[in-house]
Design a protein around this motif. Structure first.
Motif, PDB file in Angstrom:
ATOM      1  N   GLU A 156       0.856  -1.217   0.076  1.00  0.00           N
ATOM      2  CA  GLU A 156       0.239   0.028  -0.119  1.00  0.00           C
ATOM      3  C   GLU A 156       0.923   1.303  -0.009  1.00  0.00           C
ATOM      4  N   HIS A 157       2.107   1.187   0.469  1.00  0.00           N
ATOM      5  CA  HIS A 157       2.825   2.568   0.837  1.00  0.00           C
ATOM      6  C   HIS A 157       4.188   2.462  -0.124  1.00  0.00           C
ATOM      7  N   PHE A 158       4.789   1.239  -0.711  1.00  0.00           N
ATOM      8  CA  PHE A 158       5.989   1.382  -1.279  1.00  0.00           C
ATOM      9  C   PHE A 158       5.647   0.262  -2.402  1.00  0.00           C
ATOM     10  N   PRO A 159       6.420   0.382  -3.595  1.00  0.00           N
ATOM     11  CA  PRO A 159       6.570  -0.502  -4.683  1.00  0.00           C
ATOM     12  C   PRO A 159       7.312  -1.661  -3.986  1.00  0.00           C
ATOM     13  N   ILE A 160       6.810  -3.071  -4.040  1.00  0.00           N
ATOM     14  CA  ILE A 160       7.378  -4.227  -3.205  1.00  0.00           C
ATOM     15  C   ILE A 160       7.472  -5.227  -4.258  1.00  0.00           C
ATOM     16  N   THR A 161       8.593  -5.978  -4.385  1.00  0.00           N
ATOM     17  CA  THR A 161       8.734  -7.265  -4.631  1.00  0.00           C
ATOM     18  C   THR A 161       9.055  -8.440  -3.967  1.00  0.00           C
ATOM     19  N   ALA A 162       8.298  -9.614  -3.929  1.00  0.00           N
ATOM     20  CA  ALA A 162       8.603 -10.564  -3.228  1.00  0.00           C
ATOM     21  C   ALA A 162       8.655 -11.993  -4.016  1.00  0.00           C
ATOM     22  N   MET A 163       9.301 -12.964  -3.515  1.00  0.00           N
ATOM     23  CA  MET A 163       9.186 -14.416  -4.148  1.00  0.00           C
ATOM     24  C   MET A 163       8.036 -14.935  -3.731  1.00  0.00           C
ATOM     25  N   THR A 191      13.245 -18.654  -8.177  1.00  0.00           N
ATOM     26  CA  THR A 191      14.090 -19.168  -9.107  1.00  0.00           C
ATOM     27  C   THR A 191      15.493 -18.045  -9.281  1.00  0.00           C
ATOM     28  N   SER A 192      16.343 -18.495 -10.237  1.00  0.00           N
ATOM     29  CA  SER A 192      17.486 -17.342 -10.604  1.00  0.00           C
ATOM     30  C   SER A 192      16.763 -16.245 -11.221  1.00  0.00           C
ATOM     31  N   ARG A 193      15.699 -16.481 -12.113  1.00  0.00           N
ATOM     32  CA  ARG A 193      14.958 -15.379 -12.637  1.00  0.00           C
ATOM     33  C   ARG A 193      14.324 -14.433 -11.600  1.00  0.00           C
ATOM     34  N   GLY A 194      13.878 -14.915 -10.513  1.00  0.00           N
ATOM     35  CA  GLY A 194      13.233 -14.255  -9.580  1.00  0.00           C
ATOM     36  C   GLY A 194      14.257 -13.509  -8.666  1.00  0.00           C
ATOM     37  N   VAL A 195      15.305 -14.049  -8.501  1.00  0.00           N
ATOM     38  CA  VAL A 195      16.339 -13.448  -7.805  1.00  0.00           C
ATOM     39  C   VAL A 195      16.898 -12.156  -8.563  1.00  0.00           C
ATOM     40  N   VAL A 208      12.015  -4.919  -1.133  1.00  0.00           N
ATOM     41  CA  VAL A 208      12.024  -6.289  -1.454  1.00  0.00           C
ATOM     42  C   VAL A 208      11.688  -7.006  -0.122  1.00  0.00           C
ATOM     43  N   GLY A 209      10.754  -7.952  -0.149  1.00  0.00           N
ATOM     44  CA  GLY A 209      10.439  -8.969   1.047  1.00  0.00           C
ATOM     45  C   GLY A 209      11.140 -10.332   0.944  1.00  0.00           C
ATOM     46  N   ILE A 210      11.837 -10.658   2.221  1.00  0.00           N
ATOM     47  CA  ILE A 210      12.758 -11.676   2.196  1.00  0.00           C
ATOM     48  C   ILE A 210      12.035 -12.409   3.426  1.00  0.00           C
ATOM     49  N   LEU A 211      11.970 -13.805   3.289  1.00  0.00           N
ATOM     50  CA  LEU A 211      11.555 -14.928   4.494  1.00  0.00           C
ATOM     51  C   LEU A 211      13.067 -15.377   5.220  1.00  0.00           C
ATOM     52  N   PRO A 212      13.107 -14.835   6.321  1.00  0.00           N
ATOM     53  CA  PRO A 212      14.363 -15.143   7.070  1.00  0.00           C
ATOM     54  C   PRO A 212      14.610 -16.397   7.705  1.00  0.00           C
ATOM     55  N   ASP A 213      13.372 -17.129   7.958  1.00  0.00           N
ATOM     56  CA  ASP A 213      13.404 -18.252   8.664  1.00  0.00           C
ATOM     57  C   ASP A 213      12.854 -19.391   8.183  1.00  0.00           C
ATOM     58  N   GLN A 214      13.007 -19.368   6.831  1.00  0.00           N
ATOM     59  CA  GLN A 214      12.400 -20.723   6.080  1.00  0.00           C
ATOM     60  C   GLN A 214      13.848 -21.485   5.692  1.00  0.00           C
ATOM     61  N   VAL A 215      13.725 -22.865   5.606  1.00  0.00           N
ATOM     62  CA  VAL A 215      14.969 -23.825   5.775  1.00  0.00           C
ATOM     63  C   VAL A 215      15.175 -23.826   4.063  1.00  0.00           C
ATOM     64  N   PRO A 216      16.155 -23.430   3.573  1.00  0.00           N
ATOM     65  CA  PRO A 216      16.358 -23.293   2.072  1.00  0.00           C
ATOM     66  C   PRO A 216      16.885 -24.692   1.540  1.00  0.00           C
ATOM     67  N   ASP A 217      17.053 -24.975   0.451  1.00  0.00           N
ATOM     68  CA  ASP A 217      17.397 -26.162  -0.174  1.00  0.00           C
ATOM     69  C   ASP A 217      19.187 -26.255  -0.029  1.00  0.00           C
ATOM     70  N   LEU A 236      20.743 -15.583   0.737  1.00  0.00           N
ATOM     71  CA  LEU A 236      20.139 -14.902  -0.488  1.00  0.00           C
ATOM     72  C   LEU A 236      20.331 -13.461   0.016  1.00  0.00           C
ATOM     73  N   LEU A 237      20.207 -13.121   1.194  1.00  0.00           N
ATOM     74  CA  LEU A 237      20.339 -11.964   1.873  1.00  0.00           C
ATOM     75  C   LEU A 237      21.724 -11.255   1.373  1.00  0.00           C
ATOM     76  N   SER A 238      22.698 -12.004   2.020  1.00  0.00           N
ATOM     77  CA  SER A 238      23.993 -11.513   1.678  1.00  0.00           C
ATOM     78  C   SER A 238      24.361 -11.079   0.180  1.00  0.00           C
ATOM     79  N   GLY A 239      23.768 -11.993  -0.816  1.00  0.00           N
ATOM     80  CA  GLY A 239      24.204 -11.564  -2.011  1.00  0.00           C
ATOM     81  C   GLY A 239      23.354 -10.491  -2.362  1.00  0.00           C
ATOM     82  N   LEU A 240      22.391 -10.162  -2.190  1.00  0.00           N
ATOM     83  CA  LEU A 240      21.627  -9.145  -2.578  1.00  0.00           C
ATOM     84  C   LEU A 240      22.155  -7.704  -1.928  1.00  0.00           C
TER      85      LEU A 240
END
Length: 331
Positions: A156-163, A191-195, A208-217, A236-240
């Motif tokens: 509602e307040h910002f342009p946001i992109t999330a996976m 996917t890499s396209r999403g990143v 950008v919204g990131i889930l910090p507490d999900q177990v990745p592959d 993912l966060l470190s790379g972004l």
């Protein structure tokens, strides 16, 4: 935010081997969609009270969720007496039921009603200051309170992109996407396209919204302490951050007492999240999640197997220690 952890029984509806839904599964999907629409017409206070009625039944039937919640709470708070652990488990499972019901409110209630349910916003200046500098902002949104309302408010307040990762109940996918995108959020695949889409959004100075507490592959994370135990954590966060110099904040929505509404919190992050070393950054990410949980531990979704991957686990033996940690003897 990206797709969540799933919601116990709701998240485990099977699809047959051919990828098609059976008649029973179609009925389940239609029933859930109808219930969400009905919940969209209810007040948050009514939904909280309904969660109180349904939670004992959910606790009785969802044996896996009950067991995992108690095991996770025992790991996070080993000093708790068994009675206190069980009490906190029941509170947590009631909040989980409330979240399931509130999906309908978040996705189907009229937008002014949804916005009106958010009574206070703490720390918005953290986002505004970063955007005033022309930087993108990464919001770490743990599974706390009602994370769908965090997505609603941000859009509602910002342009946001999330996976977005499609749910196990594939027929619910269009309903979920519609609900999450109706306020202007952009969803991209995990996917890499999403990143690449996330990187472009950050370079435009967006959120950008990131889930910090999900177990990745495997291969997409590192082990870092979470409540004193190694948890496989997304990198993912470190790379972004290293590629965009984005600012990072923790954001979450806290359910107010008696279901009277919600308040949003944006907190400064642990400075380690900016470290170029992935393991150090991941430790900072987990510290941010812990800081959010400390506000009200019952509102965190403890029924997720956060510690299911362990150091020394063979990649071709998924869950070999998980079976021991989350076995039926842990009740």
């Amino acid at each position: 935010m990206a797709a969540g952890h799933g919601f116990g029984i709701l998240g485990r509806c099977p699809i047959n081997r051919d990828g098609f839904m059976t008649l029973t599964e179609r009925l389940q999907t239609r029933t859930i969609a109808t219930l969400w629409r009905l919940c969209g017409s209810c007040s948050t206070r009514t939904l909280w009270r309904l969660a109180g009625v349904l939670a004992p039944l959910y606790t009785l039937l969802a044996r896996r969720e009950r067991r995992v919640t108690r095991v996770n709470l025992r790991r996070a708070y080993p000093e708790l007496a068994d009675a206190d652990n069980r009490h906190l488990s029941r509170q947590s499972l009631r909040h989980s039921v409330a979240m399931i019901l509130e999906l309908g409110f978040s996705w189907y209630a009229e937008p002014p009603r949804v916005a009106g349910a958010i009574h206070r916003v703490h720390g918005r200046e953290l986002l505004d200051e970063a955007r005033a500098e022309g930087r993108g902002v990464i919001v770490l949104g743990p599974h706390f309170g009602n994370w769908e309302l965090l997505n609603f408010w941000l859009a509602e307040h910002f342009p946001i992109t999330a996976m977005y990762e499609p749910p196990k109940m594939s027929a619910l996918g269009p309903l979920i996407r519609q609900g999450r995108q109706r306020n202007g959020a952009t969803l991209v695949p995990t996917t890499s396209r999403g990143v690449a889409s996330l990187l472009r959004a950050l370079r435009r100075g967006e959120v950008v919204g990131i889930l910090p507490d999900q177990v990745p592959d495997w291969g997409s994370g590192v082990f870092a302490d979470f409540f004193g135990h190694p948890a496989y954590t997304v990198t993912l966060l470190s790379g972004l951050v290293s590629r965009t110099q984005a600012r990072v904040v923790t954001g979450f929505t806290r359910r107010l007492p008696d279901g009277s509404g919600f308040e949003l919190h944006f907190l400064p992050v642990d400075e380690r999240v900016y470290d170029p070393d992935e393991a150090t950054s991941a430790a900072g990410v987990n510290a941010c999640v812990e800081a959010a949980i400390a506000l009200d531990p019952a509102q965190y979704q403890w029924e997720y197997k956060r510690w299911r991957k362990t150091p020394g686990q063979q990649h071709d033996e998924p869950g070999w220690r998980e079976r021991k940690l989350y076995s039926r003897r842990h009740r």
